[in-house]
Design an enzyme around this catalytic site. Structure first.
Site, PDB file in Angstrom:
ATOM      1  N   HIS A  56       0.848  -1.200   0.000  1.00 10.63           N
ATOM      2  CA  HIS A  56       0.000   0.000   0.000  1.00 10.63           C
ATOM      3  C   HIS A  56       0.878   1.241   0.000  1.00 10.63           C
ATOM      4  O   HIS A  56       2.097   1.156   0.150  1.00 10.63           O
ATOM      5  CB  HIS A  56      -1.007  -0.016   1.155  1.00 10.63           C
ATOM      6  N   HIS A  58       1.436   3.927   1.889  1.00  9.54           N
ATOM      7  CA  HIS A  58       2.030   4.665   3.014  1.00  9.54           C
ATOM      8  C   HIS A  58       3.560   4.697   2.917  1.00  9.54           C
ATOM      9  O   HIS A  58       4.194   3.718   2.536  1.00  9.54           O
ATOM     10  CB  HIS A  58       1.592   4.065   4.350  1.00  9.54           C
ATOM     11  N   ASP A  60       5.927   4.607   5.019  1.00 11.31           N
ATOM     12  CA  ASP A  60       6.752   3.647   5.762  1.00 11.31           C
ATOM     13  C   ASP A  60       6.742   2.257   5.107  1.00 11.31           C
ATOM     14  O   ASP A  60       7.378   1.329   5.608  1.00 11.31           O
ATOM     15  CB  ASP A  60       6.338   3.586   7.239  1.00 11.31           C
ATOM     16  N   HIS A  61       6.053   2.131   3.981  1.00 10.79           N
ATOM     17  CA  HIS A  61       6.063   0.876   3.210  1.00 10.79           C
ATOM     18  C   HIS A  61       6.635   1.057   1.808  1.00 10.79           C
ATOM     19  O   HIS A  61       7.152   0.120   1.226  1.00 10.79           O
ATOM     20  CB  HIS A  61       4.645   0.296   3.115  1.00 10.79           C
ATOM     21  N   HIS A 114      -7.600  -0.513   5.414  1.00 12.64           N
ATOM     22  CA  HIS A 114      -6.550   0.355   5.984  1.00 12.64           C
ATOM     23  C   HIS A 114      -6.281   1.483   4.998  1.00 12.64           C
ATOM     24  O   HIS A 114      -6.285   2.660   5.359  1.00 12.64           O
ATOM     25  CB  HIS A 114      -5.303  -0.479   6.244  1.00 12.64           C
ATOM     26  N   ASP A 131      -0.404  -3.746   6.272  1.00 14.63           N
ATOM     27  CA  ASP A 131      -1.032  -3.208   7.482  1.00 14.63           C
ATOM     28  C   ASP A 131      -2.511  -3.572   7.567  1.00 14.63           C
ATOM     29  O   ASP A 131      -3.303  -2.848   8.183  1.00 14.63           O
ATOM     30  CB  ASP A 131      -0.895  -1.676   7.517  1.00 14.63           C
ATOM     31  N   HIS A 169       4.270  -4.749  10.709  1.00  9.85           N
ATOM     32  CA  HIS A 169       4.772  -4.138  11.958  1.00  9.85           C
ATOM     33  C   HIS A 169       4.854  -5.162  13.084  1.00  9.85           C
ATOM     34  O   HIS A 169       4.098  -6.138  13.109  1.00  9.85           O
ATOM     35  CB  HIS A 169       3.838  -3.009  12.438  1.00  9.85           C
TER      36      HIS A 169
HETATM   37 ZN   LIG Z   1      -0.075   1.705   6.505  1.00  8.40          ZN
END
Ligand SMILES: [Zn+2]
Length: 258
Positions: A56, A58, A60-61, A114, A131, A169
Site C-alpha cells: 500500500h 504509506h 513507511d512501506h 486500511h 497493514d 509491523h
Molecule cells: Zn499503513
C-alpha cells in the site's frame, strides 16, 4: 520452505526479504519504507535485489522504492488502485506478481480498509499482508469502512490454516493485551502471550504468525464468536446484530485502548 528474513526499519516496521528458490543470493523485498537498511542487508550478504513488492501507498512501506529501483533496476509491483512511485507496475486482484529471477510468483488479493487499494501477496505457503492483518490485531481504518475491512480479513482468514503470515509491523504484544481485554478466558491468547514474551525478550520478531493461530487469538477474525460479540455488546451498551457491527465496535474500542 521459502526463506524469509526480517529487515528492521523505523521503530517497528519489518521489510521482509525473500530469497530466491533457485539462487538464495537473489532476493526480493516487501514494503521497503526505507532503502538504507535494505542496501545494508544486500551489501552484508553479497545479495542481488531482483524484485520489490509493495502492499500500500504509506511512506513507511513505499518510501525506499525509488532509491532501490534506481540503484538496482529491480522490478517493482504495487497496488494498481493507489499512487505508487515511478517504475512500479500496478497489479489488481486476481493478477500475479511474476518474479522469474527468484523462481517465484504470488497471487494478488484485494484487501482494502486500511487504505483504499491495499493488496496482499499470497503464494508458496505465505502471505504478505502489510497493514491489514497484524498478529492478534488489524490495521486502522484510514481509507475504508468496517465492512470493507471485515471482508478483507475474511479473505485472508480463508487462506489455508498453515499459511505463514508476514505483517508490516511488530505490534503483537500490544495487540495481545487488547485481545485479552476482549476475551479474558481465551487460553490460546494466554499461551501466545507467553510465547511472544519469550521471543521478544530474546530480541526475536514475534512474526511470522499463521492463519490457524490468528483464527484462535485475533479478535478481529473472531467477530462471529459469541464471547467476542458479547464483550463488544457490553462495551457498546446495545445489541450488535451483525458481524460488521461487532467488528466496528471492537475496532473503535482498540483505537482508544491503553
Ligand atoms: Zn499503513
Amino acid at each position: 520452505m521459502l526463506e524469509i528474513q526480517p529487515i528492521r526499519a523505523f521503530s517497528d516496521n519489518y521489510i521482509w526479504m525473500v530469497r530466491g528458490a533457485t539462487d538464495p543470493r537473489i532476493v526480493a523485498v516487501v514494503d521497503p519504507g526505507d532503502a538504507a537498511p535494505v542496501f545494508k542487508s544486500l551489501a552484508d550478504g553479497g545479495l542481488s535485489l531482483a524484485a520489490i513488492l509493495v502492499t500500500h501507498h504509506h511512506a513507511d512501506h513505499a518510501g525506499g522504492v525509488p532509491a532501490l529501483i534506481a540503484a538496482t533496476g529491480a522490478r517493482a509491483f504495487g497496488p494498481g488502485r493507489e499512487r505508487m512511485p515511478d517504475g512500479v507496475q500496478g497489479l489488481a486482484h486476481g493478477e500475479r506478481a511474476h518474479l522469474p529471477e527468484l523462481g517465484l510468483e504470488f497471487d494478488v488479493l484485494d484487501i482494502p480498509g486500511h487504505t483504499a487499494g491495499h493488496i496482499a501477496y499470497s503464494g508458496h505457503g505465505v502471505v504478505f499482508c502489510g497493514d491489514t492483518l497484524f498478529s492478534a490485531g488489524c490495521g486502522r481504518l484510514f481509507e475504508g469502512t468496517a465492512g470493507q475491512m471485515l471482508a478483507s480479513l475474511d479473505t485472508l482468514a480463508a487462506l489455508p490454516d498453515e499459511t505463514r503470515v508476514f505483517c508490516g509491523h511488530e505490534y503483537t504484544e500490544a495487540n495481545l493485551r487488547f485481545a485479552l481485554a476482549v476475551e479474558p478466558a481465551n487460553s490460546a491468547i494466554m499461551d501466545y502471550v507467553k510465547r511472544v514474551a519469550e521471543l521478544r525478550a530474546r530480541g526475536r520478531p514475534s512474526l511470522p504468525s499463521t492463519i490457524e493461530l490468528e483464527k484462535r487469538v485475533n479478535p478481529f477474525l473472531r467477530c462471529r464468536n459469541e464471547d467476542v460479540k458479547s464483550s463488544a455488546e457490553r462495551r457498546a451498551g446495545r445489541t450488535l446484530p451483525t458481524p460488521v457491527a461487532v467488528f466496528a465496535e471492537v475496532r473503535s474500542w482498540k483505537d482508544t485502548f491503553r
